[in-house]
Design a protein around this motif. Structure first.
Motif, PDB file in Angstrom:
ATOM      1  N   TYR A  32       0.834  -1.203   0.000  1.00  0.00           N
ATOM      2  CA  TYR A  32       0.000   0.000   0.000  1.00  0.00           C
ATOM      3  C   TYR A  32       0.873   1.259   0.000  1.00  0.00           C
ATOM      4  O   TYR A  32       0.608   2.206  -0.749  1.00  0.00           O
ATOM      5  N   LEU A  33       1.911   1.271   0.840  1.00  0.00           N
ATOM      6  CA  LEU A  33       2.775   2.445   0.905  1.00  0.00           C
ATOM      7  C   LEU A  33       3.558   2.647  -0.389  1.00  0.00           C
ATOM      8  O   LEU A  33       3.750   3.787  -0.837  1.00  0.00           O
ATOM      9  N   LEU A  34       4.000   1.559  -1.013  1.00  0.00           N
ATOM     10  CA  LEU A  34       4.698   1.679  -2.298  1.00  0.00           C
ATOM     11  C   LEU A  34       3.766   2.212  -3.385  1.00  0.00           C
ATOM     12  O   LEU A  34       4.164   3.056  -4.195  1.00  0.00           O
ATOM     13  N   ALA A  35       2.534   1.727  -3.404  1.00  0.00           N
ATOM     14  CA  ALA A  35       1.562   2.229  -4.385  1.00  0.00           C
ATOM     15  C   ALA A  35       1.266   3.705  -4.132  1.00  0.00           C
ATOM     16  O   ALA A  35       1.190   4.505  -5.077  1.00  0.00           O
ATOM     17  N   SER A  36       1.134   4.087  -2.871  1.00  0.00           N
ATOM     18  CA  SER A  36       0.889   5.490  -2.536  1.00  0.00           C
ATOM     19  C   SER A  36       2.082   6.358  -2.910  1.00  0.00           C
ATOM     20  O   SER A  36       1.917   7.477  -3.403  1.00  0.00           O
ATOM     21  N   LEU A  37       3.282   5.843  -2.679  1.00  0.00           N
ATOM     22  CA  LEU A  37       4.492   6.576  -3.053  1.00  0.00           C
ATOM     23  C   LEU A  37       4.555   6.781  -4.568  1.00  0.00           C
ATOM     24  O   LEU A  37       4.909   7.865  -5.049  1.00  0.00           O
ATOM     25  N   MET A  38       4.197   5.752  -5.316  1.00  0.00           N
ATOM     26  CA  MET A  38       4.192   5.870  -6.775  1.00  0.00           C
ATOM     27  C   MET A  38       3.197   6.947  -7.228  1.00  0.00           C
ATOM     28  O   MET A  38       3.501   7.761  -8.098  1.00  0.00           O
ATOM     29  N   VAL A  39       2.029   6.967  -6.623  1.00  0.00           N
ATOM     30  CA  VAL A  39       1.013   7.954  -6.996  1.00  0.00           C
ATOM     31  C   VAL A  39       1.494   9.366  -6.676  1.00  0.00           C
ATOM     32  O   VAL A  39       1.387  10.276  -7.504  1.00  0.00           O
ATOM     33  N   ILE A  40       2.053   9.565  -5.491  1.00  0.00           N
ATOM     34  CA  ILE A  40       2.511  10.906  -5.124  1.00  0.00           C
ATOM     35  C   ILE A  40       3.713  11.325  -5.963  1.00  0.00           C
ATOM     36  O   ILE A  40       3.834  12.486  -6.355  1.00  0.00           O
ATOM     37  N   ALA A  41       4.592  10.391  -6.302  1.00  0.00           N
ATOM     38  CA  ALA A  41       5.746  10.714  -7.148  1.00  0.00           C
ATOM     39  C   ALA A  41       5.294  11.143  -8.534  1.00  0.00           C
ATOM     40  O   ALA A  41       5.811  12.120  -9.098  1.00  0.00           O
ATOM     41  N   MET A  42       4.333  10.442  -9.093  1.00  0.00           N
ATOM     42  CA  MET A  42       3.823  10.807 -10.414  1.00  0.00           C
ATOM     43  C   MET A  42       3.115  12.161 -10.369  1.00  0.00           C
ATOM     44  O   MET A  42       3.267  12.983 -11.280  1.00  0.00           O
ATOM     45  N   CYS A  69      -3.298  17.160   2.028  1.00  0.00           N
ATOM     46  CA  CYS A  69      -3.743  16.866   3.407  1.00  0.00           C
ATOM     47  C   CYS A  69      -4.624  15.622   3.439  1.00  0.00           C
ATOM     48  O   CYS A  69      -4.465  14.761   4.315  1.00  0.00           O
ATOM     49  N   LEU A  70      -5.546  15.520   2.495  1.00  0.00           N
ATOM     50  CA  LEU A  70      -6.408  14.339   2.415  1.00  0.00           C
ATOM     51  C   LEU A  70      -5.585  13.094   2.144  1.00  0.00           C
ATOM     52  O   LEU A  70      -5.811  12.033   2.749  1.00  0.00           O
ATOM     53  N   PHE A  71      -4.615  13.194   1.266  1.00  0.00           N
ATOM     54  CA  PHE A  71      -3.745  12.073   0.942  1.00  0.00           C
ATOM     55  C   PHE A  71      -3.006  11.591   2.186  1.00  0.00           C
ATOM     56  O   PHE A  71      -3.000  10.398   2.499  1.00  0.00           O
ATOM     57  N   LEU A  72      -2.371  12.511   2.918  1.00  0.00           N
ATOM     58  CA  LEU A  72      -1.607  12.135   4.102  1.00  0.00           C
ATOM     59  C   LEU A  72      -2.505  11.552   5.191  1.00  0.00           C
ATOM     60  O   LEU A  72      -2.165  10.539   5.812  1.00  0.00           O
ATOM     61  N   ALA A  73      -3.665  12.164   5.405  1.00  0.00           N
ATOM     62  CA  ALA A  73      -4.606  11.628   6.398  1.00  0.00           C
ATOM     63  C   ALA A  73      -5.116  10.257   5.976  1.00  0.00           C
ATOM     64  O   ALA A  73      -5.257   9.347   6.808  1.00  0.00           O
ATOM     65  N   GLY A  74      -5.380  10.082   4.703  1.00  0.00           N
ATOM     66  CA  GLY A  74      -5.865   8.797   4.199  1.00  0.00           C
ATOM     67  C   GLY A  74      -4.835   7.694   4.320  1.00  0.00           C
ATOM     68  O   GLY A  74      -5.159   6.564   4.699  1.00  0.00           O
ATOM     69  N   VAL A  75      -3.569   8.011   4.027  1.00  0.00           N
ATOM     70  CA  VAL A  75      -2.508   7.007   4.155  1.00  0.00           C
ATOM     71  C   VAL A  75      -2.364   6.601   5.620  1.00  0.00           C
ATOM     72  O   VAL A  75      -2.298   5.414   5.947  1.00  0.00           O
ATOM     73  N   GLY A  76      -2.321   7.579   6.502  1.00  0.00           N
ATOM     74  CA  GLY A  76      -2.193   7.276   7.924  1.00  0.00           C
ATOM     75  C   GLY A  76      -3.344   6.458   8.458  1.00  0.00           C
ATOM     76  O   GLY A  76      -3.155   5.480   9.201  1.00  0.00           O
ATOM     77  N   THR A  77      -4.553   6.821   8.079  1.00  0.00           N
ATOM     78  CA  THR A  77      -5.742   6.099   8.531  1.00  0.00           C
ATOM     79  C   THR A  77      -5.762   4.680   7.988  1.00  0.00           C
ATOM     80  O   THR A  77      -6.105   3.732   8.705  1.00  0.00           O
ATOM     81  N   THR A  78      -5.396   4.507   6.739  1.00  0.00           N
ATOM     82  CA  THR A  78      -5.394   3.175   6.140  1.00  0.00           C
ATOM     83  C   THR A  78      -4.358   2.273   6.799  1.00  0.00           C
ATOM     84  O   THR A  78      -4.644   1.110   7.104  1.00  0.00           O
ATOM     85  N   VAL A  79      -3.169   2.803   7.044  1.00  0.00           N
ATOM     86  CA  VAL A  79      -2.137   2.006   7.720  1.00  0.00           C
ATOM     87  C   VAL A  79      -2.610   1.638   9.128  1.00  0.00           C
ATOM     88  O   VAL A  79      -2.424   0.507   9.576  1.00  0.00           O
ATOM     89  N   TYR A  80      -3.227   2.588   9.824  1.00  0.00           N
ATOM     90  CA  TYR A  80      -3.786   2.281  11.150  1.00  0.00           C
ATOM     91  C   TYR A  80      -4.819   1.166  11.041  1.00  0.00           C
ATOM     92  O   TYR A  80      -4.823   0.224  11.834  1.00  0.00           O
ATOM     93  N   PHE A  81      -5.708   1.261  10.061  1.00  0.00           N
ATOM     94  CA  PHE A  81      -6.760   0.264   9.885  1.00  0.00           C
ATOM     95  C   PHE A  81      -6.163  -1.116   9.602  1.00  0.00           C
ATOM     96  O   PHE A  81      -6.650  -2.123  10.121  1.00  0.00           O
ATOM     97  N   ILE A  82      -5.127  -1.168   8.796  1.00  0.00           N
ATOM     98  CA  ILE A  82      -4.490  -2.453   8.474  1.00  0.00           C
ATOM     99  C   ILE A  82      -3.954  -3.113   9.740  1.00  0.00           C
ATOM    100  O   ILE A  82      -4.049  -4.329   9.907  1.00  0.00           O
ATOM    101  N   HIS A  83      -3.419  -2.314  10.655  1.00  0.00           N
ATOM    102  CA  HIS A  83      -2.775  -2.864  11.853  1.00  0.00           C
ATOM    103  C   HIS A  83      -3.654  -2.791  13.091  1.00  0.00           C
ATOM    104  O   HIS A  83      -3.192  -3.122  14.192  1.00  0.00           O
ATOM    105  N   MET A  84      -4.898  -2.381  12.936  1.00  0.00           N
ATOM    106  CA  MET A  84      -5.813  -2.268  14.057  1.00  0.00           C
ATOM    107  C   MET A  84      -5.928  -3.620  14.761  1.00  0.00           C
ATOM    108  O   MET A  84      -6.087  -4.642  14.107  1.00  0.00           O
ATOM    109  N   ASP A  85      -5.855  -3.598  16.065  1.00  0.00           N
ATOM    110  CA  ASP A  85      -5.932  -4.844  16.843  1.00  0.00           C
ATOM    111  C   ASP A  85      -7.389  -5.262  16.971  1.00  0.00           C
ATOM    112  O   ASP A  85      -8.162  -4.644  17.687  1.00  0.00           O
ATOM    113  N   THR A  86      -7.747  -6.314  16.265  1.00  0.00           N
ATOM    114  CA  THR A  86      -9.129  -6.805  16.316  1.00  0.00           C
ATOM    115  C   THR A  86      -9.254  -8.039  17.215  1.00  0.00           C
ATOM    116  O   THR A  86     -10.358  -8.476  17.468  1.00  0.00           O
TER     117      THR A  86
END
Length: 123
Positions: free
Chosen positions: A57-67, A101-118
């Motif tokens: 996910y982070l690599l895909a996000s990095l590719m999008v922001i780089a482009m 701002c939306l991009f950074l908040a979205g990346v942070g939230t998604t990473v949190y969601f992936i690692h959320m302790d369920t």
């Protein structure tokens, strides 16, 4: 680039802006797919798999922001060329700032969601 007419340069700016919007839409799709896949497959993901999903996910996000940055730099060069010819073109500074701002908040939230302790009682 000096051989470009003003109309051609303005058209290139609009094409770049459309490409940046497409990059943002691509990122939204990647984010949604990551959230849904983790939600649906959370019982199958061990710690290593969560980190692999995060890395992808982070690599895909990095590719999008780089482009997007590449396209923005291209636009800046075209705007500078036009400014040298006396044509003023305003950049979408507010829209770009909000999108970042939306991009950074979205990346942070998604990473949190992936690692959320369920497993400790959370949903």
């Amino acid at each position: 680039m000096d051989a470009l007419t003003v109309a051609e340069a303005l058209e290139l700016i609009r094409i770049n802006e459309e490409a940046m919007s497409t990059q943002f839409e691509t990122w939204l799709t990647i984010t949604f797919a990551s959230i849904v896949s983790v939600f649906v497959g959370k019982h199958l993901l061990n710690r290593l798999m969560r980190w692999l999903v995060t890395l992808l996910y982070l690599l895909a996000s990095l590719m999008v922001i780089a482009m997007t940055l590449y396209l923005a730099e291209s636009n800046a060069q075209i705007v500078a060329l036009l400014a040298g010819r006396g044509v003023a073109v305003a950049g979408p500074v507010f829209a770009g700032s909000v999108a970042l701002c939306l991009f950074l908040a979205g990346v942070g939230t998604t990473v949190y969601f992936i690692h959320m302790d369920t497993e400790s009682g959370g949903n």
